[in-house]
Design a protein around this motif. Structure first.
Motif, PDB file in Angstrom:
ATOM      1  N   ALA A 209       0.685  -1.350  -0.167  1.00 24.62           N
ATOM      2  CA  ALA A 209      -0.054  -0.005   0.086  1.00 24.62           C
ATOM      3  C   ALA A 209       0.870   1.081  -0.117  1.00 24.62           C
ATOM      4  CB  ALA A 209      -1.063   0.073   1.320  1.00 24.62           C
ATOM      5  N   ARG A 210       2.234   0.951  -0.220  1.00 29.74           N
ATOM      6  CA  ARG A 210       3.024   2.176  -0.177  1.00 29.74           C
ATOM      7  C   ARG A 210       2.520   3.293  -1.417  1.00 29.74           C
ATOM      8  NH1 ARG A 210       5.763   2.150   4.685  1.00 29.74           N
ATOM      9  NH2 ARG A 210       6.819   0.245   4.937  1.00 29.74           N
ATOM     10  N   THR A 211       2.410   2.690  -2.493  1.00 31.81           N
ATOM     11  CA  THR A 211       2.030   3.699  -3.534  1.00 31.81           C
ATOM     12  C   THR A 211       0.769   4.475  -3.316  1.00 31.81           C
ATOM     13  OG1 THR A 211       3.103   2.108  -5.166  1.00 31.81           O
ATOM     14  CG2 THR A 211       1.493   3.764  -6.141  1.00 31.81           C
ATOM     15  N   ALA A 212      -0.521   3.693  -3.053  1.00 29.79           N
ATOM     16  CA  ALA A 212      -1.504   4.450  -2.785  1.00 29.79           C
ATOM     17  C   ALA A 212      -1.292   5.223  -1.543  1.00 29.79           C
ATOM     18  CB  ALA A 212      -2.843   3.239  -2.435  1.00 29.79           C
ATOM     19  N   SER A 213      -0.713   4.986  -0.618  1.00 28.35           N
ATOM     20  CA  SER A 213      -0.444   5.820   0.588  1.00 28.35           C
ATOM     21  C   SER A 213       0.190   7.156   0.038  1.00 28.35           C
ATOM     22  CB  SER A 213       0.331   5.139   1.832  1.00 28.35           C
ATOM     23  OG  SER A 213      -0.439   4.179   2.198  1.00 28.35           O
ATOM     24  N   ALA A 214       1.210   6.958  -0.448  1.00 28.42           N
ATOM     25  CA  ALA A 214       1.928   8.384  -0.971  1.00 28.42           C
ATOM     26  C   ALA A 214       0.824   9.089  -1.899  1.00 28.42           C
ATOM     27  CB  ALA A 214       3.202   7.844  -1.888  1.00 28.42           C
ATOM     28  N   LEU A 215       0.180   8.814  -2.799  1.00 22.62           N
ATOM     29  CA  LEU A 215      -0.982   9.443  -3.644  1.00 22.62           C
ATOM     30  C   LEU A 215      -2.052   9.937  -2.501  1.00 22.62           C
ATOM     31  CD1 LEU A 215      -1.369  10.227  -6.253  1.00 22.62           C
ATOM     32  CD2 LEU A 215      -3.058   8.178  -6.689  1.00 22.62           C
ATOM     33  N   ALA A 216      -2.476   9.320  -1.440  1.00 23.05           N
ATOM     34  CA  ALA A 216      -3.442   9.852  -0.539  1.00 23.05           C
ATOM     35  C   ALA A 216      -2.945  10.844   0.129  1.00 23.05           C
ATOM     36  CB  ALA A 216      -3.588   8.835   0.403  1.00 23.05           C
ATOM     37  N   ARG A 217      -1.618  10.845   0.598  1.00 22.92           N
ATOM     38  CA  ARG A 217      -0.903  11.989   1.131  1.00 22.92           C
ATOM     39  C   ARG A 217      -0.662  13.252   0.200  1.00 22.92           C
ATOM     40  NH1 ARG A 217       2.640   7.950   3.190  1.00 22.92           N
ATOM     41  NH2 ARG A 217       4.149   8.390   1.359  1.00 22.92           N
ATOM     42  N   THR A 218      -0.572  12.935  -1.072  1.00 17.05           N
ATOM     43  CA  THR A 218      -0.613  14.109  -2.087  1.00 17.05           C
ATOM     44  C   THR A 218      -2.129  14.616  -2.167  1.00 17.05           C
ATOM     45  OG1 THR A 218       1.114  13.015  -3.337  1.00 17.05           O
ATOM     46  CG2 THR A 218      -0.312  14.475  -4.443  1.00 17.05           C
ATOM     47  N   ALA A 219      -3.063  13.893  -2.209  1.00 16.34           N
ATOM     48  CA  ALA A 219      -4.549  14.438  -2.076  1.00 16.34           C
ATOM     49  C   ALA A 219      -4.876  15.127  -0.944  1.00 16.34           C
ATOM     50  CB  ALA A 219      -5.280  13.089  -2.084  1.00 16.34           C
ATOM     51  N   ARG A 220      -4.283  14.761   0.285  1.00 15.81           N
ATOM     52  CA  ARG A 220      -4.484  15.369   1.425  1.00 15.81           C
ATOM     53  C   ARG A 220      -3.835  17.035   1.519  1.00 15.81           C
ATOM     54  NH1 ARG A 220      -4.414  10.036   3.942  1.00 15.81           N
ATOM     55  NH2 ARG A 220      -6.272   9.254   4.372  1.00 15.81           N
ATOM     56  N   THR A 221      -2.690  16.717   1.014  1.00 18.55           N
ATOM     57  CA  THR A 221      -1.932  18.147   1.114  1.00 18.55           C
ATOM     58  C   THR A 221      -2.466  18.918  -0.004  1.00 18.55           C
ATOM     59  OG1 THR A 221       0.270  16.822   1.212  1.00 18.55           O
ATOM     60  CG2 THR A 221       0.367  18.974   0.365  1.00 18.55           C
ATOM     61  N   ALA A 222      -3.289  18.539  -0.850  1.00 16.78           N
ATOM     62  CA  ALA A 222      -3.879  19.442  -1.855  1.00 16.78           C
ATOM     63  C   ALA A 222      -5.046  19.657  -1.272  1.00 16.78           C
ATOM     64  CB  ALA A 222      -4.234  18.819  -3.181  1.00 16.78           C
ATOM     65  N   GLY A 223      -5.842  19.351  -0.140  1.00 16.95           N
ATOM     66  CA  GLY A 223      -6.979  19.642   0.498  1.00 16.95           C
ATOM     67  C   GLY A 223      -7.909  18.747   0.679  1.00 16.95           C
ATOM     68  N   ALA A 224      -7.779  17.479   0.345  1.00 16.93           N
ATOM     69  CA  ALA A 224      -9.007  16.515   0.261  1.00 16.93           C
ATOM     70  C   ALA A 224      -9.434  16.153   1.587  1.00 16.93           C
ATOM     71  CB  ALA A 224      -8.433  15.324  -0.612  1.00 16.93           C
ATOM     72  N   ALA A 225     -10.671  16.157   1.766  1.00 14.25           N
ATOM     73  CA  ALA A 225     -11.364  16.103   3.116  1.00 14.25           C
ATOM     74  C   ALA A 225     -11.063  14.535   3.729  1.00 14.25           C
ATOM     75  CB  ALA A 225     -12.477  16.676   3.237  1.00 14.25           C
ATOM     76  N   ARG A 226     -11.516  13.566   2.427  1.00 14.26           N
ATOM     77  CA  ARG A 226     -11.561  12.301   2.907  1.00 14.26           C
ATOM     78  C   ARG A 226     -10.943  11.506   1.487  1.00 14.26           C
ATOM     79  NH1 ARG A 226     -17.021   8.544   3.928  1.00 14.26           N
ATOM     80  NH2 ARG A 226     -16.127   6.594   2.986  1.00 14.26           N
ATOM     81  N   VAL A 227     -10.179  10.518   1.879  1.00 14.86           N
ATOM     82  CA  VAL A 227      -9.471   9.934   0.925  1.00 14.86           C
ATOM     83  C   VAL A 227      -9.554   8.301   0.926  1.00 14.86           C
ATOM     84  CG1 VAL A 227      -7.196   9.086  -0.466  1.00 14.86           C
ATOM     85  CG2 VAL A 227      -7.450  11.483   0.724  1.00 14.86           C
ATOM     86  N   ASP A 228     -10.429   7.716   0.031  1.00 20.01           N
ATOM     87  CA  ASP A 228     -10.567   6.152  -0.082  1.00 20.01           C
ATOM     88  C   ASP A 228      -9.761   5.552  -1.044  1.00 20.01           C
ATOM     89  OD1 ASP A 228     -12.616   6.997   1.882  1.00 20.01           O
ATOM     90  OD2 ASP A 228     -14.350   6.726   0.206  1.00 20.01           O
ATOM     91  N   VAL A 229      -9.476   4.240  -1.184  1.00 17.83           N
ATOM     92  CA  VAL A 229      -8.985   3.656  -2.213  1.00 17.83           C
ATOM     93  C   VAL A 229      -9.501   2.111  -2.426  1.00 17.83           C
ATOM     94  CG1 VAL A 229      -7.519   2.255  -0.193  1.00 17.83           C
ATOM     95  CG2 VAL A 229      -6.899   2.574  -2.724  1.00 17.83           C
ATOM     96  N   TYR A 230      -9.838   2.007  -3.514  1.00  9.70           N
ATOM     97  CA  TYR A 230     -10.484   0.826  -3.948  1.00  9.70           C
ATOM     98  C   TYR A 230      -9.575  -0.030  -5.016  1.00  9.70           C
ATOM     99  CZ  TYR A 230     -14.799   2.591  -2.361  1.00  9.70           C
ATOM    100  OH  TYR A 230     -15.735   3.434  -1.539  1.00  9.70           O
ATOM    101  N   CYS A 231      -9.105  -1.152  -4.846  1.00 10.62           N
ATOM    102  CA  CYS A 231      -8.369  -2.161  -5.655  1.00 10.62           C
ATOM    103  C   CYS A 231      -8.881  -3.212  -5.893  1.00 10.62           C
ATOM    104  CB  CYS A 231      -6.871  -2.185  -5.052  1.00 10.62           C
ATOM    105  SG  CYS A 231      -6.980  -2.895  -3.485  1.00 10.62           S
ATOM    106  N   VAL A 232      -8.663  -3.798  -7.034  1.00 12.99           N
ATOM    107  CA  VAL A 232      -9.128  -5.136  -7.361  1.00 12.99           C
ATOM    108  C   VAL A 232      -8.564  -6.125  -6.622  1.00 12.99           C
ATOM    109  CG1 VAL A 232      -9.267  -6.846  -9.331  1.00 12.99           C
ATOM    110  CG2 VAL A 232      -9.047  -4.345  -9.901  1.00 12.99           C
ATOM    111  N   ALA A 233      -7.575  -6.169  -6.159  1.00  7.49           N
ATOM    112  CA  ALA A 233      -6.678  -7.303  -5.500  1.00  7.49           C
ATOM    113  C   ALA A 233      -5.826  -6.863  -4.237  1.00  7.49           C
ATOM    114  CB  ALA A 233      -6.070  -8.322  -6.394  1.00  7.49           C
ATOM    115  N   ARG A 234      -5.851  -7.631  -3.292  1.00  7.48           N
ATOM    116  CA  ARG A 234      -4.819  -7.086  -2.241  1.00  7.48           C
ATOM    117  C   ARG A 234      -3.860  -8.448  -2.032  1.00  7.48           C
ATOM    118  NH1 ARG A 234      -1.749  -4.849   1.303  1.00  7.48           N
ATOM    119  NH2 ARG A 234      -2.760  -3.493   2.766  1.00  7.48           N
ATOM    120  N   ALA A 235      -2.739  -8.050  -2.129  1.00 10.90           N
ATOM    121  CA  ALA A 235      -1.569  -9.040  -1.879  1.00 10.90           C
ATOM    122  C   ALA A 235      -1.049  -9.306  -0.617  1.00 10.90           C
ATOM    123  CB  ALA A 235      -0.344  -8.974  -2.859  1.00 10.90           C
TER     124      ALA A 235
END
Length: 235
Positions: A209-235
């Motif tokens: 989840a490092r990639t999605a977490s880095a992208l979530a931090r970017t979204a929050r830095t840009a002001g996002a109030a909530r960040v969800d993630v949906y993926c097809v598969a979890r390893a």
């Protein structure tokens, strides 16, 4: 005789052109992504952390993993399946063999899993972006293809170019956990103000989840109030 030949030709046409299950090649209804047998055999991820989608024991007392109990990675996360066959085959065929029809299939299957939870629709759906150089090498963004189909099925709003990948990083699969974290640090940038927005990120597979977490931090830095993630598969 003419009617006989017509019926014979139609039967041959239907036999060859009827929709087929992409896994076992059995005939299926045009509206079904897979045959009933293959659908029943999918490695559905039932019990998972609500904040990072990692698999949990069915007997777990809470639906939050130990890491997310200390610091949730996302406001909400959902993975449709374990990264096992035939899901792994579908994802690999899309990413590495340009089987683009798999993006529609994976989007449909993920939409089914999400719809069961009836989550609050996000303001926008955004795929994990590829660096322009990686996009040129592959020719398409598999996460974006899945996100487009997912949004179509759920009636959500997908937007392109919300984020940019500003560093052409090596594939995460070849790195250990510490290297993965360093690999995606400052790898993304937001292209618009996300103040107060509910953003959902789509990816094909989450491992650490490092990639999605880095992208979530970017979204929050840009002001996002909530960040969800949906993926097809979890390893």
């Amino acid at each position: 005789m003419t009617l006989f030949l017509y019926d014979w030709a139609k039967n041959i046409q239907n036999a060859w052109l009827a929709p087929r299950c992409p896994v076992c090649a059995a005939a299926i209804d045009a509206a079904a992504p897979l045959c009933a047998g293959c659908h029943a055999d999918l490695p559905v991820l039932e019990t998972q952390c609500r904040h990072c989608a990692i698999a949990l024991s069915e007997s777990a007392a809470t639906r939050v993993c130990a890491d997310c109990a200390r610091r949730p990675r996302f406001d909400h996360a959902l993975a449709g399946f374990h990264y096992r066959q035939p899901i792994a085959w579908m994802i690999g065929g899309l990413k590495y063999h340009r089987h683009l029809a798999h993006a529609r299939l994976l989007g449909d299957l993920l939409a089914e899993r999400i719809a069961l939870q009836a989550p609050e629709p996000p303001d926008l759906l955004a795929a994990v972006p590829l660096h322009p150089a990686a996009f040129r090498r592959r020719g398409f963004n598999q996460a974006e293809r899945i996100a487009i189909r997912l949004a179509d099925r759920l009636g959500w709003r997908v937007e392109r170019d919300v984020f940019a990948r500003v560093r052409d990083t090596p594939h995460q699969s070849a790195l250990d956990a510490a290297q993965r974290a360093a690999n995606v640090r400052d790898a993304f940038a937001a292209r618009r103000d996300l103040a107060g927005r509910h953003v959902a990120i789509v990816d094909d597979v989450m491992t650490t989840a490092r990639t999605a977490s880095a992208l979530a931090r970017t979204a929050r830095t840009a002001g996002a109030a909530r960040v969800d993630v949906y993926c097809v598969a979890r390893a």
